[in-house]
Design an enzyme around this catalytic site. Structure first.
Site, short mmCIF file in Angstrom:
data_model
loop_
_atom_site.label_atom_id
_atom_site.label_comp_id
_atom_site.label_asym_id
_atom_site.label_seq_id
_atom_site.Cartn_x
_atom_site.Cartn_y
_atom_site.Cartn_z
N ASP A 71 -14.25 -38.90 7.45
CA ASP A 71 -13.26 -38.17 6.79
C ASP A 71 -11.91 -38.29 8.01
O ASP A 71 -12.17 -38.38 9.16
CB ASP A 71 -13.66 -36.80 6.63
N CYS B 131 -10.62 -38.04 -8.98
CA CYS B 131 -10.31 -36.49 -9.57
C CYS B 131 -8.68 -36.48 -9.86
O CYS B 131 -8.13 -35.27 -10.06
CB CYS B 131 -10.47 -35.43 -8.43
N PHE C 149 -14.66 -40.07 2.58
CA PHE C 149 -14.08 -38.69 2.11
C PHE C 149 -15.12 -37.61 2.28
O PHE C 149 -15.22 -36.80 1.11
CB PHE C 149 -13.33 -38.85 0.89
N1 SAH Z 1 -17.04 -35.41 -1.28
C1 SAH Z 1 -16.42 -34.03 -0.65
C2 SAH Z 1 -14.93 -33.68 -1.26
C3 SAH Z 1 -14.06 -34.71 -0.81
S1 SAH Z 1 -12.35 -34.14 -0.68
C4 SAH Z 1 -17.40 -32.97 -1.26
O1 SAH Z 1 -18.29 -33.18 -1.95
O2 SAH Z 1 -17.30 -31.77 -0.78
C5 SAH Z 1 -11.57 -35.25 -0.05
C6 SAH Z 1 -11.65 -35.52 1.65
O3 SAH Z 1 -10.75 -36.58 1.90
C7 SAH Z 1 -10.82 -34.52 2.01
O4 SAH Z 1 -11.96 -33.95 3.25
C8 SAH Z 1 -9.76 -35.09 3.09
O5 SAH Z 1 -9.56 -34.57 4.35
C9 SAH Z 1 -10.16 -36.54 3.10
N2 SAH Z 1 -9.18 -37.45 3.21
C10 SAH Z 1 -8.07 -37.79 2.52
N3 SAH Z 1 -7.52 -38.57 2.76
C11 SAH Z 1 -8.19 -39.52 3.61
C12 SAH Z 1 -8.01 -40.66 4.17
N4 SAH Z 1 -7.14 -41.54 3.87
N5 SAH Z 1 -9.19 -41.15 4.98
C13 SAH Z 1 -10.28 -40.12 5.33
N6 SAH Z 1 -10.42 -39.09 4.44
C14 SAH Z 1 -9.15 -38.71 3.86
#
Ligand code: SAH
Length: 395
Positions: A249, A339, A227
């Site tokens: 992601d 979160c 993610f």
């Molecule tokens: N760690 C990041 C914030 C993560 S936000 C930072 O420090 O900036 C969560 C992310 O998860 C988003 O970019 C979203 O596109 C992604 N996401 C949501 N569901 C997902 C899934 N099932 N598989 C992969 N990515 C996912």
């Protein structure tokens, strides 16, 4: 001023200074206050409790502005609250040039439904309560004056707006910003924040300190960043000399910007692997391939926005954490976050413990994570503690 009379016994949470009045707690409303209008909240015995913004549409019928009957809720009130919040950040974090800081964090800063983030010389605000909406001009003027920002941008497009009966509003409110992107510096790393289309107000500022901490653990390690969004953990891992970082992601756009961030910071692209995939599926694939890592980061989106969705979310957290434990080499580290407002820190710990058990690993907890200090949690408002994380080490 209109009066909102509570049912017997329903004053208790307000006496503990919790700032929400739920619709079920209300016995009667005197007159018909408009959305966002200030009302007096009164206990059944006639005792004054609070001044609050009324919302006839929301389940949260009133959000408290102040606990004193003689306070005037006017433009000066908002200016003073906003000034206090900004001073607190300056004292804690300084005003680093190019830095990014949450200036106002809603209820925990006494401003329910108002968020403001500073990205270098640009401020992004989000208003998600009827009260905030009513005082929008005063809030905008105060933010403009007190921050001296080059531009003020509105990102009132959160899902909660619908529950509050508010229209979405986005775009430049003051100044100019074209294109709507700002470059920031976070603990020595440069990032480009897409203010118009990025998540939340553009960037996950709450993880600032955790990214620095986890980054330092990455030296010489093979890292899996799940993610990854725009790669902020990836960049900090590489800055600290990670051996390799695989970043996952589901958003192609986020991955594009993440790659750009590695380049912008002059970091070795040959140590990076970029994977556009669903993390739930990818972790299984990596397990089946026998891939191993020394540090796995799990920073998923909000699986449970409310306690009602907690059970389903718990299964999601258990699943990814279990798989992550299986991908770790002996001595490997898992930095795992939630979160979700609907999952307490205690429940999250139980879920991760269950995942380690089912993965057949002996794991220790060697650290705990919280949101950075510019995201304070009012002690009267436990809902404010949405971000929690654990650092685990497997034997
Ligand atoms: N760690 C990041 C914030 C993560 S936000 C930072 O420090 O900036 C969560 C992310 O998860 C988003 O970019 C979203 O596109 C992604 N996401 C949501 N569901 C997902 C899934 N099932 N598989 C992969 N990515 C996912």
């Amino acid at each position: 001023m209109h009066k909102v009379l509570l049912k017997p016994g329903r004053e208790k949470s307000l006496l503990r200074r919790h700032p929400w009045v739920f619709s079920g707690a209300i016995a009667s409303v005197e007159g018909s206050p408009a959305a966002g209008e200030t009302v007096r909240i009164v206990a059944q015995d006639g005792r004054f409790l609070a001044l609050a913004a009324y919302n006839p549409v929301s389940q949260i019928s009133a959000r408290v502005w102040d606990w004193h009957e003689d306070t005037r809720i006017d433009a000066g009130f908002f200016r003073a609250r906003i000034a206090t919040a900004i001073r607190m950040r300056a004292a804690l974090l300084g005003t680093q040039a190019g830095g990014a800081v949450r200036l106002i964090h809603g209820e925990s800063d006494g401003l329910p439904g108002l968020i403001a983030d500073r990205y270098a010389d640009v401020v992004v605000m989000q208003i998600s309560s009827a009260g905030g909406h009513r005082w929008r001009d005063a809030i905008t003027a105060a933010l403009d004056e007190l921050t001296g920002a080059r531009a003020l941008y509105e990102r009132s497009d959160a899902d909660v707006l619908e529950l509050e009966g508010l229209e979405q509003r986005t775009g430049v409110v003051r100044g100019t910003l074209e294109p709507p992107q700002v470059e920031i510096v976070e603990n020595g790393a440069k990032f480009r924040v897409d203010i118009a289309r990025g998540h939340k107000t553009g960037f996950y500022l709450d993880q600032r300190d955790n990214r620095q901490f986890v980054g330092k653990l990455a030296t010489g390690r093979d890292v899996l960043n799940c993610f990854c969004y725009t790669g902020a953990f990836t960049v900090h891992a590489l800055l600290n000399g990670a051996k390799s970082v695989a970043s996952v992601d589901s958003s192609a756009d986020a991955l594009l910007l993440a790659r750009e961030h590695v380049r912008m910071n002059g970091l070795p692209e040959d140590r990076c692997e970029w994977i556009e995939a669903d993390v739930f599926q990818l972790l299984r694939k990596l397990r089946d391939q026998g891939r191993q890592f020394d540090l796995v980061i799990l920073d998923p989106p909000k699986f449970a926005p409310t306690p009602a969705t907690a059970e389903r979310a718990a299964r999601g957290y258990k699943d990814i954490n279990l798989l992550a434990f299986k991908l770790l080499r002996p001595g490997g580290l898992l930095a795992t976050f939630s979160c979700s407002g609907g999952i307490s820190a205690d429940l999250f710990r139980k879920i991760v413990a269950g995942a380690a058990l089912d993965a057949g690993t002996d794991a220790q907890m060697i650290g705990q994570f919280h949101a950075a200090p510019d995201h304070p949690v009012s002690l009267a408002f436990p809902e404010g503690e949405y971000l929690k994380g654990l650092l685990c080490r497997v034997g």
